[in-house]
Each structure stands twice: as C-alpha cells, then as structure tokens.
Design an enzyme around this catalytic site. Structure first.
Site, short mmCIF file in Angstrom:
data_model
loop_
_atom_site.label_atom_id
_atom_site.label_comp_id
_atom_site.label_asym_id
_atom_site.label_seq_id
_atom_site.Cartn_x
_atom_site.Cartn_y
_atom_site.Cartn_z
N ARG A 225 22.69 -0.67 16.67
CA ARG A 225 24.10 0.12 17.01
C ARG A 225 23.55 1.47 17.55
NH1 ARG A 225 27.79 0.62 11.98
NH2 ARG A 225 27.21 -1.56 11.68
N CYS B 32 19.65 -10.63 -4.64
CA CYS B 32 20.21 -10.29 -6.08
C CYS B 32 21.33 -11.51 -6.53
CB CYS B 32 21.11 -9.04 -5.96
SG CYS B 32 20.15 -7.72 -5.11
N VAL C 149 3.18 -11.69 10.02
CA VAL C 149 2.39 -10.50 10.90
C VAL C 149 1.24 -10.62 10.16
CG1 VAL C 149 2.36 -8.24 11.54
CG2 VAL C 149 4.33 -9.48 11.86
P1 FAD Z 1 12.54 -8.56 0.40
O1 FAD Z 1 13.62 -8.84 -0.11
O2 FAD Z 1 11.16 -8.68 -0.67
O3 FAD Z 1 11.92 -9.06 1.85
C1 FAD Z 1 10.77 -8.98 2.46
C2 FAD Z 1 10.63 -9.81 3.61
O4 FAD Z 1 9.52 -9.59 4.13
C3 FAD Z 1 10.23 -11.32 2.71
O5 FAD Z 1 11.29 -12.14 3.12
C4 FAD Z 1 9.00 -11.63 3.01
O6 FAD Z 1 8.64 -13.16 3.35
C5 FAD Z 1 8.60 -10.66 4.45
N1 FAD Z 1 7.33 -10.78 4.68
C6 FAD Z 1 6.35 -10.05 3.87
N2 FAD Z 1 5.18 -10.15 4.52
C7 FAD Z 1 5.29 -10.50 5.72
C8 FAD Z 1 4.53 -10.46 6.92
N3 FAD Z 1 3.18 -10.19 6.85
N4 FAD Z 1 5.14 -11.11 8.04
C9 FAD Z 1 6.27 -11.41 8.04
N5 FAD Z 1 7.31 -11.25 7.15
C10 FAD Z 1 6.86 -10.90 5.78
N6 FAD Z 1 18.56 -5.54 -6.80
C11 FAD Z 1 19.51 -4.99 -7.27
O7 FAD Z 1 19.73 -3.68 -6.80
N7 FAD Z 1 20.49 -5.50 -7.91
C12 FAD Z 1 20.42 -6.63 -8.36
O8 FAD Z 1 21.25 -7.06 -9.37
C13 FAD Z 1 19.16 -7.46 -8.02
N8 FAD Z 1 19.02 -8.55 -8.40
C14 FAD Z 1 17.83 -9.32 -8.17
C15 FAD Z 1 17.77 -10.54 -8.47
C16 FAD Z 1 16.86 -11.31 -8.05
C17 FAD Z 1 16.39 -12.70 -8.54
C18 FAD Z 1 15.63 -10.75 -7.26
C19 FAD Z 1 14.54 -11.34 -6.57
C20 FAD Z 1 15.88 -9.34 -6.74
C21 FAD Z 1 16.93 -8.57 -7.23
N9 FAD Z 1 17.24 -7.26 -6.84
C22 FAD Z 1 18.28 -6.57 -7.19
C23 FAD Z 1 16.28 -6.68 -5.79
C24 FAD Z 1 16.59 -6.79 -4.38
O9 FAD Z 1 16.88 -8.15 -3.94
C25 FAD Z 1 15.49 -6.01 -3.61
O10 FAD Z 1 15.39 -4.69 -3.88
C26 FAD Z 1 15.76 -6.40 -1.92
O11 FAD Z 1 15.86 -7.79 -1.76
C27 FAD Z 1 14.42 -5.72 -1.32
O12 FAD Z 1 14.60 -6.14 0.12
P2 FAD Z 1 13.28 -5.75 0.92
O13 FAD Z 1 13.92 -6.00 2.56
O14 FAD Z 1 12.95 -4.53 0.99
O15 FAD Z 1 12.32 -6.91 0.72
#
Ligand code: FAD
Length: 449
Positions: free
Chosen positions: A21, A42, A79
């Site tokens: 954007r 989540c 990566v």
């Molecule tokens: P992630 O979602 O972990 O995504 C990171 C991505 O990076 C992954 O897909 C991984 O495969 C990819 N990756 C890693 N290393 C590499 C690499 N070297 N090369 C390419 N790709 C890579 N939060 C709340 O606030 N409220 C809730 O109710 C809540 N409930 C949840 C319930 C569950 C069961 C879970 C698992 C989490 C929950 N969370 C909740 C937390 C929330 O889902 C996370 O805070 C959020 O998904 C974080 O996003 P992110 O992009 O930082 O990381």
C-alpha cells in the site's frame, strides 16, 4: 526497491500488505517454508472444537489473491541464510531441493516462534502433537477422530483452550502441569486456583506439580505419559509447554538478540543491521508499564509490528508503540483476561504494589442471567498509577479488560479509572461497573483507609 519477507503469517503478511500500500512499485517477495500463508493461528483450537467449520476458513488471503495484489508468495521455500553485506538471502526450494540467491534492499525476518519439544523418549509416536501451525491442527484433528483419552501437557492458555476443545469432542482429558497451578504465567495465584477449579468442574482431571518423564507406546502409537506421579494412559498427547523465538536466521544475519532471547528491534522494527527488520513472535517489544523489553508473542502485537515494518521498509514512517501485556482466552464458559502486570510481576519488577479483589456480577444482579465476575486491580503506592488488572468471568464479560489496557497506555491512575463515564444499562453492567468498584476500593486502599 526489493523487499523480501521471511515468514508468511501474521507479521510477514501484514508487512507485505502494508508495504504494497505504501509503495506501488516495490518488488515484494514472501518466502514461507510451510504450505500456508496469511491465516489466523489463533483460530486453530476452534476448528478442532467445531466452532469454525474448516481450517481453510482461517485463511485471510490465498497466495493467488496476494499475487493479484502484487505480492509474490513462494510457498515451501525456506530461507537458510542471509548475507547482510551482500544484501542477499539464500533460499531452498523444499520440493526441487534447488537453492537460489535472492537480493534484497529491505529484509524482514518474521519467523515466529517454535514450539518447545522436550527431550522425552518417544515423542515421535503417532498421536503426539504440538499445536503451533495449521498442519499441526490438521494432524490433531486426524488423531482426535480415533482417540478416547487425551493428555495435555502444559497448563498455559493453549493447553487450557484445548482442554475445553477435546472435552467437547467427547474425549476424557487429563491436564498435566509442572508448576503449582494452571495459567501460572498469566495470573496471580488466587485467580489461577479459580481457573483450575472451573476446568475441573467441567470434567478435566488436572494434575499440577507433575513432571513428565517420557511417553509410552505400542505399535508406533502413544499409549500413555510417564510422570513422577505415575503413568497417565492416553491415546492422544498434546505437548503445550511453551514456545521459543525462532532466531537462527536473525543470528546468522548478525542481528542482536535482546535480554529476553528474542530479536531486539527499535520502534521502527529496525534491527540495527542495515536494511534488516524484524517483527512478530520472534521479536521482543517494549512494555509500557515497566519500560523494559518483554517477549509476549501474541497476534495483535505480531500484526502491528508487521504493519510498522511494512510501512518503514517501503519508505514511510511508522512507530511501534509498545505493549501493556494484554491477553485473553476462554476455557469452557470461563473468560480469563489480564493487562499490565499481575501483583507478583509488579513486585518482581521492584514496584510497591497494592491489589484489590472485587467479586460482582457482569451486569445488574436483578436482570436475568447475571453471572459472576471477578476483578483484581493492581496499582502503585505513592503514584497511584494503575499497574494492571486480571478478570475472570463469563466469556465475553472479561473483554472490559480493554478499558484498563487503554488507561495503561497513557500511564493512567486509579482515579482516572474511577472517573470514567462507562456505558451502563442493566443488561450490560451494574450502574457502578465492577471496574469502577475496583478503582474505588483501590483508591481507598492507597489512601490508607
Ligand atoms: P508465525 O505465525 O509463527 O509465522 C511465522 C512463519 O514463518 C511460519 O509460518 C514459519 O513457517 C515461517 N518461517 C520460519 N522460519 C522460516 C524460514 N527460515 N524460511 C521461511 N519461512 C520461515 N494470539 C493471540 O493474541 N490471541 C490468541 O487467542 C491466540 N491464540 C493462539 C492459539 C494457538 C493454537 C497458537 C498456535 C497461537 C495463538 N496465538 C494467539 C498467537 C498468534 O497466533 C501469534 O502471535 C501469531 O501467529 C504470530 O505471527 P508471526 O507471523 O509472528 O509468527
């Protein structure tokens, strides 16, 4: 401008969308090692529980839809290295095995967290799971279909959410927790006990103070959990003992980790290494109440950090404001919410804290269906500054925690809370909402009454 994003979930996709954007002509590439991007992790427990009809419903945008918006998403591309000097990443195509080198002007590391997988015997048995990403959810769903007795290891919010989910699916559930109570990292002890009592009332066997020693199996399938208090039979085991920030790539890039063990970034999500940003669960944030860095990996934080990184990578100017430690979940009919610091956390931070507890109803007691709500409000002696709140009540009633969260952002006092003109009608709250009653009581305690 070539923007490369590593990780395609909350932080990574927010960043890519905002960068798009901000800049119409930036070339934006997202590398995701898994099969899914842009989904709400989540919601996973609620698909297994049946409240959400399918895993696909959790997906906000497919790679094709993102492609139409000019975001090039490469699934199953991991990566594996960063050369910060040359401004390139090394990427392995998990299907072809081919390795490519991709140049970037701005790189976002949004790699999230990894589930902690303890070093127990037999964790590779069928029926043993963690719940971290969408494929984990699908695997649990398959196991649930043929399971009767589940054992959840870990009494944090994911373990407690799953206790409800699996009970609803008709399994008998045992929850094992090493600490003295459940929800130990979220609440003060008296509230932890109430959560445990509620989960037990709903039929879950909770064993606190129990350490897992290993898993047992037969024919490649899990049959139980060995603990220091005996064996718990189970044909489904979910290990929910915590997460660790995924920092390998950041470290390889020469990026500094903070005192929490997560990646350190400034309020523009810059890491200090030229052109490299970090956002999401792998990154620590500033706690506005203590002024200290914390690692509290949650969805809104990840989305917001990603958004800030996206704007800045594409040449804009945005700041991450920090967090106040707000969290919420439900287990069975009990809503659990917190913001700021618990009493124990406040003391640990060296603050002179008082806490008051109020038991009331979530709306006027004379209006049908009023349910109990409990509030613990914590404040600082001397300054009267609000430090935090913890709420237990019928599911949505505890969302009023947001009122305290809003005040914490501005460093509000107990008096500020007491003076708020909160919405009132009998179906919604008491005329003096439970938060106002708590503020009044805290004010009097602070005055030494
Ligand atoms: P992630 O979602 O972990 O995504 C990171 C991505 O990076 C992954 O897909 C991984 O495969 C990819 N990756 C890693 N290393 C590499 C690499 N070297 N090369 C390419 N790709 C890579 N939060 C709340 O606030 N409220 C809730 O109710 C809540 N409930 C949840 C319930 C569950 C069961 C879970 C698992 C989490 C929950 N969370 C909740 C937390 C929330 O889902 C996370 O805070 C959020 O998904 C974080 O996003 P992110 O992009 O930082 O990381």
């Amino acid at each position: 401008m070539r923007i490369v994003v590593v990780g395609g979930v909350a932080a990574g996709m927010s960043a890519a969308s905002r960068a798009r954007r901000q800049s119409g002509d930036a070339r934006i590439t997202v590398f995701e090692r898994g099969d899914w991007v842009s989904y709400g992790a989540c919601g996973l427990p609620y698909v297994i529980g049946g409240e959400v009809e399918s895993f696909e419903r959790l997906v906000a945008r497919t790679p094709a839809q993102l492609g139409e918006r000019g975001i090039d998403v490469r699934l199953r591309h991991e990566v594996t290295g960063v050369d910060a000097g040359a401004g390139t990443v090394t990427v392995r195509d998990r299907d072809g095995g081919e390795t490519i080198t991709e140049p970037y002007d701005r790189l976002l590391i949004a790699t999230g967290v990894n589930a902690v997988r303890p070093d127990w015997a037999n964790t590779d048995l069928r029926g043993v799971h963690v719940l971290r990403d969408l494929p984990d959810g699908q695997a649990i769903e398959e196991s649930v279909k043929e399971a009767k007795r589940a054992c959840i290891v870990g009494g944090g919010y994911i373990g407690l959410e799953l206790a409800e989910t699996l009970t609803t699916r008709g399994l008998s559930v045992t929850l094992l927790e090493r600490g003295p109570e459940v929800a130990g990292r979220m609440l003060d002890v008296p509230l932890q006990r109430r959560v445990r009592a509620e989960v037990e009332r709903c039929g879950v066997e909770v064993r606190c103070g129990t350490t897992v020693l290993g898993l047992t199996g037969e024919g490649g399938r899990v049959t139980g959990v060995e603990t220091d208090g005996g064996r718990v039979p189970a044909d489904l085991v979910i290990v929910a003992v915590g997460v660790k920030p995924s920092t390998d790539l950041a470290r390889a890039a020469g990026v500094r980790l903070g005192e929490t063990g997560a990646v350190a970034a400034n309020d523009r999500q810059e890491t200090g290494v030229e052109g490299i940003y970090a956002a999401g669960d792998n990154t620590e944030s500033l706690h506005r109440v203590t002024g200290r860095p914390v690692h509290i990996p949650l969805g809104l934080t990840a989305n917001r950090m990603g958004r800030v990184a996206g704007v800045n990578m594409a040449g804009g100017d945005a700041q991450f404001p920090g967090i106040v430690g707000t969290g919420i979940f439900k287990t069975f009919d009990l809503g659990v919410a917190r913001t700021g610091l618990t009493h124990a956390e406040a003391e640990h931070a060296g603050l002179d804290a008082i806490s008051v507890d109020v038991d009331s109803t979530d709306h006027a007691g004379y209006y049908r269906d009023a349910a109990p709500i409990h509030v613990r409000l914590t404040a600082e002696r001397g300054t009267n500054r609000l430090l935090g709140a913890q709420l237990l009540g019928r599911t949505t009633s505890v969302k009023r925690v947001d009122v305290v969260a809003a005040l914490l952002h501005g460093g509000g006092t107990v008096q500020d809370l007491f003076e708020l003109d909160l919405a009132y009608a009998p179906p919604f709250s008491s005329v003096w909402d439970v938060l106002l009653v708590a503020a009044d009581r805290a004010g009097r305690r602070l005055c030494g009454e």
